[in-house]
Design a protein around this motif. Structure first.
Motif, PDB file in Angstrom:
ATOM      1  N   PRO A  26       0.809  -1.232   0.000  1.00  0.00           N
ATOM      2  CA  PRO A  26       0.000   0.000   0.000  1.00  0.00           C
ATOM      3  C   PRO A  26       0.838   1.275   0.000  1.00  0.00           C
ATOM      4  O   PRO A  26       0.442   2.266  -0.613  1.00  0.00           O
ATOM      5  CB  PRO A  26      -0.840  -0.102   1.281  1.00  0.00           C
ATOM      6  N   PRO A 101     -10.003  10.091   4.634  1.00  0.00           N
ATOM      7  CA  PRO A 101     -10.167   8.679   4.272  1.00  0.00           C
ATOM      8  C   PRO A 101     -11.290   7.952   5.005  1.00  0.00           C
ATOM      9  O   PRO A 101     -11.803   6.947   4.507  1.00  0.00           O
ATOM     10  CB  PRO A 101      -8.800   8.074   4.603  1.00  0.00           C
ATOM     11  N   ASP A 102     -11.679   8.411   6.183  1.00  0.00           N
ATOM     12  CA  ASP A 102     -12.844   7.825   6.871  1.00  0.00           C
ATOM     13  C   ASP A 102     -13.623   8.971   7.520  1.00  0.00           C
ATOM     14  O   ASP A 102     -13.121   9.618   8.442  1.00  0.00           O
ATOM     15  CB  ASP A 102     -12.393   6.812   7.933  1.00  0.00           C
ATOM     16  N   GLU A 287      -4.873   1.521   3.957  1.00  0.00           N
ATOM     17  CA  GLU A 287      -5.856   1.020   2.988  1.00  0.00           C
ATOM     18  C   GLU A 287      -6.857   2.114   2.611  1.00  0.00           C
ATOM     19  O   GLU A 287      -7.167   2.313   1.441  1.00  0.00           O
ATOM     20  CB  GLU A 287      -6.590  -0.207   3.548  1.00  0.00           C
ATOM     21  N   ASN A 288      -7.384   2.837   3.625  1.00  0.00           N
ATOM     22  CA  ASN A 288      -8.385   3.843   3.225  1.00  0.00           C
ATOM     23  C   ASN A 288      -7.747   5.108   2.640  1.00  0.00           C
ATOM     24  O   ASN A 288      -8.398   5.830   1.886  1.00  0.00           O
ATOM     25  CB  ASN A 288      -9.459   4.109   4.298  1.00  0.00           C
ATOM     26  N   GLU A 290      -5.246   4.861   0.493  1.00  0.00           N
ATOM     27  CA  GLU A 290      -5.102   4.417  -0.911  1.00  0.00           C
ATOM     28  C   GLU A 290      -6.446   4.509  -1.638  1.00  0.00           C
ATOM     29  O   GLU A 290      -6.537   5.036  -2.751  1.00  0.00           O
ATOM     30  CB  GLU A 290      -4.560   2.978  -0.946  1.00  0.00           C
ATOM     31  N   GLN A 291      -7.485   4.027  -0.960  1.00  0.00           N
ATOM     32  CA  GLN A 291      -8.826   4.048  -1.560  1.00  0.00           C
ATOM     33  C   GLN A 291      -9.281   5.492  -1.842  1.00  0.00           C
ATOM     34  O   GLN A 291      -9.840   5.786  -2.901  1.00  0.00           O
ATOM     35  CB  GLN A 291      -9.796   3.361  -0.568  1.00  0.00           C
ATOM     36  N   ALA A 292      -9.020   6.401  -0.914  1.00  0.00           N
ATOM     37  CA  ALA A 292      -9.418   7.808  -1.104  1.00  0.00           C
ATOM     38  C   ALA A 292      -8.707   8.402  -2.320  1.00  0.00           C
ATOM     39  O   ALA A 292      -9.310   9.128  -3.123  1.00  0.00           O
ATOM     40  CB  ALA A 292      -9.092   8.611   0.157  1.00  0.00           C
ATOM     41  N   ARG A 294      -7.580   6.759  -4.900  1.00  0.00           N
ATOM     42  CA  ARG A 294      -8.077   6.119  -6.123  1.00  0.00           C
ATOM     43  C   ARG A 294      -9.402   6.713  -6.561  1.00  0.00           C
ATOM     44  O   ARG A 294      -9.634   6.990  -7.727  1.00  0.00           O
ATOM     45  CB  ARG A 294      -8.308   4.616  -5.868  1.00  0.00           C
ATOM     46  N   THR A 295     -10.313   6.917  -5.580  1.00  0.00           N
ATOM     47  CA  THR A 295     -11.689   7.289  -5.919  1.00  0.00           C
ATOM     48  C   THR A 295     -11.939   8.799  -5.788  1.00  0.00           C
ATOM     49  O   THR A 295     -12.988   9.278  -6.178  1.00  0.00           O
ATOM     50  CB  THR A 295     -12.664   6.572  -4.961  1.00  0.00           C
TER      51      THR A 295
END
Ligand code: 13P
Ligand code: SF4
Length: 321
Positions: A26, A101-102, A287-288, A290-292, A294-295
């Motif tokens: 990550p 991210p969260d 992880e979040n 990375e997700q943030a 990406r999206t």
């Protein structure tokens, strides 16, 4: 699989070797996404070492994060911290994309007060300036005159030239400021759920067990804890104390990860625990993040009418110090 030791040598000093490979992938993905998105990751001192040392471009206390957010030329800001920190970054960068991210990463102090509460206080104390800790929602900032952080609270209170101020919402920080000034401080009953747990008995027990121990506390701790400490300061000031004075043994009365982060850099100081975890800060993970990236979600937005007034209170603080 990316080479772990190349990616984050400081993390290796605090993360068990078995965990290192789990972080490598990550971290590599986040670094690449940051490049593609022209993004920066701002991380508070309470973030875990793999975030703080692995992917953050800027680390610091609330004041430093606000200042650096105001200066960045990046197009996207990821706040590895809690929601009020992301809102502050958005206030200072209305045209940029700010990601948290969260979205559930809250704060017990921010949850302790609403804009309606502030308006009632203004009615009850007409003409008394309202100083609001940055650990609040944008709505609360919008109804305040000026913000402060734990690093500049006394300076902000004294800059106003008033013999009385309303200081919101941290009861203990208000008390800490009141003890250092002639200005009368009217407080609120908010508390940090992490720092309120420390007790003088914790300090006494550790001083007995560890000879020569220096105890450093965040001003969100109860007054009797601050009285028993050797130094009190914001998270950046606590780090400055450790790096500057190099005590042989230190107990940081604050969130757990900060000791991990400083220990990774300052290897000649023994960090004595206990510490307490902030469940809100701990919602942020590699992880979040990375997700943030990406999206480009979840985005932080502040309604325009609130943002203009809240920004004024934050900018006023940045002008003072
Ligand atoms: P600092 O501004 O000292 O980093 O504090 C922020 C915070 O949330 C402390 O609990
Ligand atoms: Fe809020 Fe306390 Fe967590 Fe800081 S440590 S974010 S003040 S709950």
């Amino acid at each position: 699989m990316p080479e772990t030791s190349v990616l984050y040598p400081p993390v290796e000093r605090v993360a068990p070797p078995a965990e290192s490979p789990r972080y490598a992938s990550p971290i590599a993905a986040i670094k690449e996404l940051k490049r593609q998105r022209k993004a920066v990751v701002l991380a508070h001192n309470y973030q875990t070492p793999e975030i703080y040392h692995g992917v953050a471009d800027i680390v610091g206390d609330s004041l430093a994060l606000a200042r650096r957010a105001a200066e960045t030329e990046a197009e996207v800001i990821v706040m590895a911290g809690v929601h009020f920190m992301a809102e502050t970054a958005k206030l200072l960068n209305p045209d940029k994309t700010v990601l948290i991210p969260d979205e559930r990463a809250g704060c017990s102090l921010a949850a302790s007060i609403t804009g309606a509460d502030v308006r009632l206080l203004r009615e009850a104390y007409p003409g008394v300036p309202i100083v609001t800790y940055v650990n609040t929602s944008a709505e609360v900032k919008a109804d305040s005159d000026v913000c402060c952080t734990s690093g500049n609270a006394l300076q902000v209170v004294e800059s106003l030239g008033s013999d009385r101020v309303i200081f919101l919402p941290d009861e203990y920080l208000a008390n800490y400021v009141a003890r250092q000034t002639k200005v009368q401080v009217i407080g609120w009953h908010g508390r940090c759920e992490v720092h309120e747990q420390f007790t003088p008995a914790d300090i006494a027990r550790h001083r007995e067990a560890f000879e020569g121990l220096k105890v450093i506390a965040h001003p969100e701790c109860p007054p009797e804890v601050l009285d028993a400490a050797d130094f009190v300061g914001s998270t950046a000031q606590m780090i400055g104390y450790v790096k500057g004075r190099r005590p042989g043994r230190v107990l940081l009365l604050t969130e757990c990860s900060m000791s991990d982060n400083v220990a990774a850099e300052v290897t000649d100081v023994e960090f004595v625990r206990p510490c307490n975890l902030c469940p809100h800060m701990k919602r942020i993970t590699l992880e979040n993040i990375e997700q943030a990236l990406r999206t480009l979600e979840p985005k932080v937005e502040v309604p325009a009418a609130v943002a203009a007034r809240a920004r004024r209170a934050v900018e006023r603080m940045l002008e003072i110090g």
